[in-house]
Scaffold this motif. Structure first.
Motif, PDB file in Angstrom:
ATOM      1  N   GLN A 148       0.829  -1.209   0.000  1.00 52.53           N
ATOM      2  CA  GLN A 148       0.000   0.000   0.000  1.00 52.53           C
ATOM      3  C   GLN A 148       0.866   1.263   0.000  1.00 52.53           C
ATOM      4  O   GLN A 148       0.633   2.190  -0.780  1.00 52.53           O
ATOM      5  CB  GLN A 148      -0.922   0.006   1.218  1.00 52.53           C
ATOM      6  CG  GLN A 148      -1.859   1.202   1.274  1.00 52.53           C
ATOM      7  CD  GLN A 148      -2.775   1.158   2.486  1.00 52.53           C
ATOM      8  OE1 GLN A 148      -2.559   0.378   3.418  1.00 52.53           O
ATOM      9  NE2 GLN A 148      -3.796   1.988   2.490  1.00 52.53           N
ATOM     10  N   SER A 149       1.880   1.292   0.851  1.00 54.04           N
ATOM     11  CA  SER A 149       2.734   2.484   0.919  1.00 54.04           C
ATOM     12  C   SER A 149       3.579   2.628  -0.346  1.00 54.04           C
ATOM     13  O   SER A 149       3.780   3.743  -0.843  1.00 54.04           O
ATOM     14  CB  SER A 149       3.635   2.429   2.160  1.00 54.04           C
ATOM     15  OG  SER A 149       4.513   1.324   2.098  1.00 54.04           O
ATOM     16  N   ILE A 150       4.045   1.515  -0.877  1.00 58.79           N
ATOM     17  CA  ILE A 150       4.848   1.564  -2.112  1.00 58.79           C
ATOM     18  C   ILE A 150       3.999   2.092  -3.264  1.00 58.79           C
ATOM     19  O   ILE A 150       4.430   2.973  -4.020  1.00 58.79           O
ATOM     20  CB  ILE A 150       5.428   0.182  -2.444  1.00 58.79           C
ATOM     21  CG1 ILE A 150       6.444  -0.238  -1.384  1.00 58.79           C
ATOM     22  CG2 ILE A 150       6.077   0.184  -3.829  1.00 58.79           C
ATOM     23  CD1 ILE A 150       6.885  -1.675  -1.484  1.00 58.79           C
ATOM     24  N   ASN A 151       2.788   1.553  -3.398  1.00 55.46           N
ATOM     25  CA  ASN A 151       1.902   2.012  -4.480  1.00 55.46           C
ATOM     26  C   ASN A 151       1.567   3.494  -4.328  1.00 55.46           C
ATOM     27  O   ASN A 151       1.513   4.233  -5.322  1.00 55.46           O
ATOM     28  CB  ASN A 151       0.612   1.194  -4.486  1.00 55.46           C
ATOM     29  CG  ASN A 151       0.830  -0.219  -4.998  1.00 55.46           C
ATOM     30  OD1 ASN A 151       1.816  -0.509  -5.671  1.00 55.46           O
ATOM     31  ND2 ASN A 151      -0.099  -1.114  -4.677  1.00 55.46           N
ATOM     32  N   ARG A 152       1.341   3.911  -3.086  1.00 58.46           N
ATOM     33  CA  ARG A 152       1.019   5.317  -2.848  1.00 58.46           C
ATOM     34  C   ARG A 152       2.194   6.207  -3.263  1.00 58.46           C
ATOM     35  O   ARG A 152       2.000   7.260  -3.896  1.00 58.46           O
ATOM     36  CB  ARG A 152       0.696   5.541  -1.361  1.00 58.46           C
ATOM     37  CG  ARG A 152       0.262   6.971  -1.042  1.00 58.46           C
ATOM     38  CD  ARG A 152      -0.091   7.152   0.425  1.00 58.46           C
ATOM     39  NE  ARG A 152       1.066   7.047   1.300  1.00 58.46           N
ATOM     40  CZ  ARG A 152       1.308   6.013   2.110  1.00 58.46           C
ATOM     41  NH1 ARG A 152       0.465   4.986   2.164  1.00 58.46           N
ATOM     42  NH2 ARG A 152       2.381   5.976   2.874  1.00 58.46           N
ATOM     43  N   VAL A 168       4.858   9.786  -9.724  1.00 59.23           N
ATOM     44  CA  VAL A 168       4.501   9.912 -11.140  1.00 59.23           C
ATOM     45  C   VAL A 168       3.587  11.111 -11.350  1.00 59.23           C
ATOM     46  O   VAL A 168       3.781  11.911 -12.281  1.00 59.23           O
ATOM     47  CB  VAL A 168       3.837   8.612 -11.648  1.00 59.23           C
ATOM     48  CG1 VAL A 168       3.257   8.817 -13.051  1.00 59.23           C
ATOM     49  CG2 VAL A 168       4.853   7.473 -11.669  1.00 59.23           C
ATOM     50  N   ASN A 169       2.588  11.270 -10.477  1.00 60.48           N
ATOM     51  CA  ASN A 169       1.656  12.389 -10.625  1.00 60.48           C
ATOM     52  C   ASN A 169       2.360  13.737 -10.422  1.00 60.48           C
ATOM     53  O   ASN A 169       2.082  14.708 -11.140  1.00 60.48           O
ATOM     54  CB  ASN A 169       0.504  12.256  -9.630  1.00 60.48           C
ATOM     55  CG  ASN A 169      -0.460  11.147 -10.015  1.00 60.48           C
ATOM     56  OD1 ASN A 169      -0.439  10.659 -11.146  1.00 60.48           O
ATOM     57  ND2 ASN A 169      -1.297  10.737  -9.075  1.00 60.48           N
ATOM     58  N   ALA A 170       3.261  13.793  -9.454  1.00 62.00           N
ATOM     59  CA  ALA A 170       3.975  15.048  -9.194  1.00 62.00           C
ATOM     60  C   ALA A 170       4.855  15.424 -10.384  1.00 62.00           C
ATOM     61  O   ALA A 170       4.929  16.593 -10.771  1.00 62.00           O
ATOM     62  CB  ALA A 170       4.822  14.919  -7.929  1.00 62.00           C
ATOM     63  N   LEU A 171       5.510  14.422 -10.979  1.00 64.81           N
ATOM     64  CA  LEU A 171       6.363  14.707 -12.130  1.00 64.81           C
ATOM     65  C   LEU A 171       5.539  15.210 -13.311  1.00 64.81           C
ATOM     66  O   LEU A 171       5.867  16.236 -13.925  1.00 64.81           O
ATOM     67  CB  LEU A 171       7.133  13.450 -12.537  1.00 64.81           C
ATOM     68  CG  LEU A 171       8.084  13.636 -13.725  1.00 64.81           C
ATOM     69  CD1 LEU A 171       9.225  14.578 -13.355  1.00 64.81           C
ATOM     70  CD2 LEU A 171       8.632  12.298 -14.195  1.00 64.81           C
ATOM     71  N   LEU A 172       4.463  14.508 -13.614  1.00 66.39           N
ATOM     72  CA  LEU A 172       3.629  14.932 -14.737  1.00 66.39           C
ATOM     73  C   LEU A 172       2.991  16.286 -14.472  1.00 66.39           C
ATOM     74  O   LEU A 172       2.863  17.114 -15.381  1.00 66.39           O
ATOM     75  CB  LEU A 172       2.555  13.876 -15.015  1.00 66.39           C
ATOM     76  CG  LEU A 172       3.066  12.541 -15.574  1.00 66.39           C
ATOM     77  CD1 LEU A 172       1.916  11.556 -15.747  1.00 66.39           C
ATOM     78  CD2 LEU A 172       3.798  12.745 -16.902  1.00 66.39           C
ATOM     79  N   ASN A 173       2.600  16.523 -13.244  1.00 71.56           N
ATOM     80  CA  ASN A 173       2.006  17.813 -12.903  1.00 71.56           C
ATOM     81  C   ASN A 173       2.996  18.959 -13.136  1.00 71.56           C
ATOM     82  O   ASN A 173       2.612  20.062 -13.545  1.00 71.56           O
ATOM     83  CB  ASN A 173       1.539  17.813 -11.443  1.00 71.56           C
ATOM     84  CG  ASN A 173       0.792  19.091 -11.085  1.00 71.56           C
ATOM     85  OD1 ASN A 173      -0.265  19.385 -11.645  1.00 71.56           O
ATOM     86  ND2 ASN A 173       1.345  19.858 -10.141  1.00 71.56           N
ATOM     87  N   GLY A 174       4.284  18.672 -12.899  1.00 72.38           N
ATOM     88  CA  GLY A 174       5.289  19.701 -13.111  1.00 72.38           C
ATOM     89  C   GLY A 174       5.453  20.097 -14.570  1.00 72.38           C
ATOM     90  O   GLY A 174       5.915  21.199 -14.867  1.00 72.38           O
ATOM     91  N   PHE A 175       5.060  19.199 -15.488  1.00 73.29           N
ATOM     92  CA  PHE A 175       5.153  19.496 -16.926  1.00 73.29           C
ATOM     93  C   PHE A 175       3.830  19.959 -17.523  1.00 73.29           C
ATOM     94  O   PHE A 175       3.763  20.226 -18.727  1.00 73.29           O
ATOM     95  CB  PHE A 175       5.621  18.247 -17.689  1.00 73.29           C
ATOM     96  CG  PHE A 175       7.079  17.951 -17.526  1.00 73.29           C
ATOM     97  CD1 PHE A 175       8.040  18.814 -18.039  1.00 73.29           C
ATOM     98  CD2 PHE A 175       7.489  16.819 -16.846  1.00 73.29           C
ATOM     99  CE1 PHE A 175       9.393  18.536 -17.884  1.00 73.29           C
ATOM    100  CE2 PHE A 175       8.840  16.530 -16.685  1.00 73.29           C
ATOM    101  CZ  PHE A 175       9.800  17.390 -17.215  1.00 73.29           C
ATOM    102  N   GLN A 176       2.785  20.044 -16.704  1.00 73.18           N
ATOM    103  CA  GLN A 176       1.483  20.436 -17.242  1.00 73.18           C
ATOM    104  C   GLN A 176       1.434  21.924 -17.549  1.00 73.18           C
ATOM    105  O   GLN A 176       2.024  22.732 -16.835  1.00 73.18           O
ATOM    106  CB  GLN A 176       0.370  20.048 -16.263  1.00 73.18           C
ATOM    107  CG  GLN A 176       0.086  18.570 -16.235  1.00 73.18           C
ATOM    108  CD  GLN A 176      -1.097  18.226 -15.328  1.00 73.18           C
ATOM    109  OE1 GLN A 176      -2.009  19.031 -15.182  1.00 73.18           O
ATOM    110  NE2 GLN A 176      -1.071  17.061 -14.726  1.00 73.18           N
TER     111      GLN A 176
END
Length: 200
Positions: A177-181, A187-195
């Motif tokens: 659970q912690s690994i998946n989180r 991944v979301n933070a990285l993509l958000n930085g390029f949005q």
């Protein structure tokens, strides 16, 4: 059972399959021409004749790993949302690394002192890179990400590969659970930085 003596493409394929199996079962230290020959029901000289030397055997494994990875990523079902598709790409890459941790070490960590990929050999990952670039380009074309697709794809691939290596080294946590989180957070933070600002 008598050893097969033919020096054919069949022996190359059998030797390669044997090398992959030895890596899975015995790790990097267990991969020797002798263990591969024994598993392939061939002689050591036959393996040398087909692959040249141990470095040639590792080189074949290296190329096969990237072929397998490219095939898996190419087979991903299309997604209407390019950002969702990028998330799926990261998940598929992660799944490959989890399924083939030692093979991934050969592909990305260069664990064999007698095998150092040349410029030509690093081209083995071209198809994989193109898949990442195309996914990013789709997101850029949809104005969901902003920047050069090749630059973003390289950063994205490097980030995901590093995250996968950290997971295999048990540095992302102790529970699934912690690994998946943490995977999703990264991944979301990285993509958000390029949005693009308007798409956030």
């Amino acid at each position: 059972m008598p050893r097969l003596k033919q020096r054919t493409e069949a022996l190359h394929e059998r030797g390669l399959a044997s090398a992959l199996a030895v890596l899975d079962e015995a790790g990097v230290t267990g991969l020797t021409t002798r263990t591969v020959a024994r598993r392939a029901n061939a002689s050591v000289p036959a393996i040398y004749e087909v692959f040249g030397d141990k470095a040639g055997l590792v080189r074949a494994v290296f190329f096969e790993g990237f072929r397998m990875l490219a095939d898996e990523l190419s087979a991903l079902p299309p997604a209407e949302d390019p950002l969702e598709a990028l998330g799926g790409l990261a998940d598929a890459f992660r799944g490959f690394i989890q399924a083939h941790p030692v093979l991934a070490e050969v592909m990305f960590s260069r664990p064999f002192a007698d095998f150092d990929p040349t410029h030509d050999e690093t081209k083995a990952g071209v198809k994989v890179r193109r898949i990442f670039v195309q996914h990013v380009r789709d997101a850029v074309d949809a104005e969901l990400l902003t920047g050069d697709p090749t630059d973003i794809a390289l950063v994205f691939f490097t980030f995901v590969e590093g995250l996968a290596a950290a997971e295999n080294a048990h540095r992302l946590g102790t529970s699934k659970q912690s690994i998946n989180r943490r995977w999703r957070l990264g991944v979301n933070a990285l993509l958000n930085g390029f949005q693009a600002p308007t798409s956030r």
